[in-house]
Design an enzyme around this catalytic site. Structure first.
Site, PDB file in Angstrom:
ATOM      1  CB  SER A 156      -0.845   0.041   1.245  1.00  0.00           C
ATOM      2  OG  SER A 156      -1.641   1.178   1.353  1.00  0.00           O
ATOM      3  CE1 TYR A 183      -4.224  -2.478   5.386  1.00  0.00           C
ATOM      4  CE2 TYR A 183      -3.701  -0.237   4.671  1.00  0.00           C
ATOM      5  CZ  TYR A 183      -4.086  -1.481   4.299  1.00  0.00           C
ATOM      6  OH  TYR A 183      -4.401  -1.834   3.059  1.00  0.00           O
TER       7      TYR A 183
END
Length: 293
Positions: free
Chosen positions: A188, A201
């Site tokens: 990401s 995360y």
């Protein structure tokens, strides 16, 4: 893919989106606007003919778009999903079968080692081998109040879903992969530009970058490539299920909107294909223009 030349800032819906919230894990149906997985736009060209692919988190979002694209490129696909996502998974199966390829949906929580082993065993039973492994399953939960609000339970769930599952699936799948195989992990933009409310995360997504680069060096001697895709904001069920404010989601990207899942799938197809034969240990950034180091 879309053949008509277009302004990418206007190609898909732009914020502000209607305010919407769902319980985790989230589902495709209630989303407004509905995500685009390439149902009407993706056209295959035989780049993955007769490949056998395993995709975690394949029921919706990026996973569904990748499954659809792989099928239209000629691959058979096994998707892993949570039990609560079986309806979304059934739609992915329909899209794969509509493309004329085999589809298998397996309920699997990748937080458990035995589940990951069973998933690989099922894929080998169904297909005889694994040519492509896409580690796409992920968990996040926004905590705007900071690190004190991140419980040990949440931290453990994020780590086990995003890292342990990837580790186990790679470990168990590699003995069933032949030369020319491809592993693709989903990292990401958070790996490079972490949002404070997604601290745990973002930590896992940084680790995925390192894992991808290290494993690539380890297994290239077997003729297997390992790469990753780093999306920016993408409009998937995970967003209304885990983010407090969906109205302006994606507006922060220079392109001014979130990506649709269909816009991520071509990167996975390329990395899985023989066209990427000299590419391993790389991260394909698809961030909507966010500058990365």
């Amino acid at each position: 893919m879309t053949e008509q030349q277009q302004d990418p800032t206007e190609q898909h819906p732009q914020p502000d989106f209607p305010d919407q919230e769902q319980p985790h894990p989230g589902w495709t149906g209630p989303m407004d606007p509905p995500p685009d997985h390439g149902e009407e736009s993706y056209r295959g060209s035989g780049r993955l003919t007769d490949r056998k692919a395993v995709i975690t988190g394949g029921d919706s979002g990026i996973g569904r778009a990748v499954a659809l694209a792989f099928a239209r490129e000629g691959a058979d696909v096994l998707i892993a999903h949570l039990e609560d996502e079986k309806d979304d998974a059934a739609e992915t199966v329909r899209l794969v079968e509509e493309a004329g390829r085999r589809a298998v949906a397996v309920s699997c929580d990748v937080r458990a080692e035995e589940n990951c082993r069973a998933l690989v065993d099922r894929a080998v039973d169904e297909f005889g081998r694994i040519d492509i492994l896409v580690n796409n399953a992920a968990y996040q939960m926004s905590q705007p109040e900071g690190i004190e609000a991140i419980s040990t339970e949440q931290f453990d769930r994020v780590m086990r879903t995003n890292l342990y599952g990837m580790f186990w699936l790679c470990k168990f799948a590699l003995p069933h992969m032949r030369e020319g195989g491809s592993i693709i992990n989903t990292t990401s933009v958070q790996a490079y530009k972490p949002s404070p409310h997604l601290l745990d995360y973002a930590t896992t997504k940084g680790a995925i970058v390192t894992f991808t680069q290290g494993l690539a060096q380890m297994v290239i001697e077997r003729g297997i490539r390992v790469n990753a895709v780093a999306p920016g904001p993408v409009w998937t069920p995970l967003i209304p299920a885990t983010m407090p404010d969906t109205q302006e989601f994606g507006k922060q990207a220079p392109i001014g909107r979130p990506a649709q899942p269909a816009e991520m799938a071509p990167a996975y197809v390329f990395l899985a294909s023989q066209e990427a034969s000299y590419i391993t240990g790389e991260i394909v950034n698809a961030t909507g223009g966010t500058p990365l180091p």
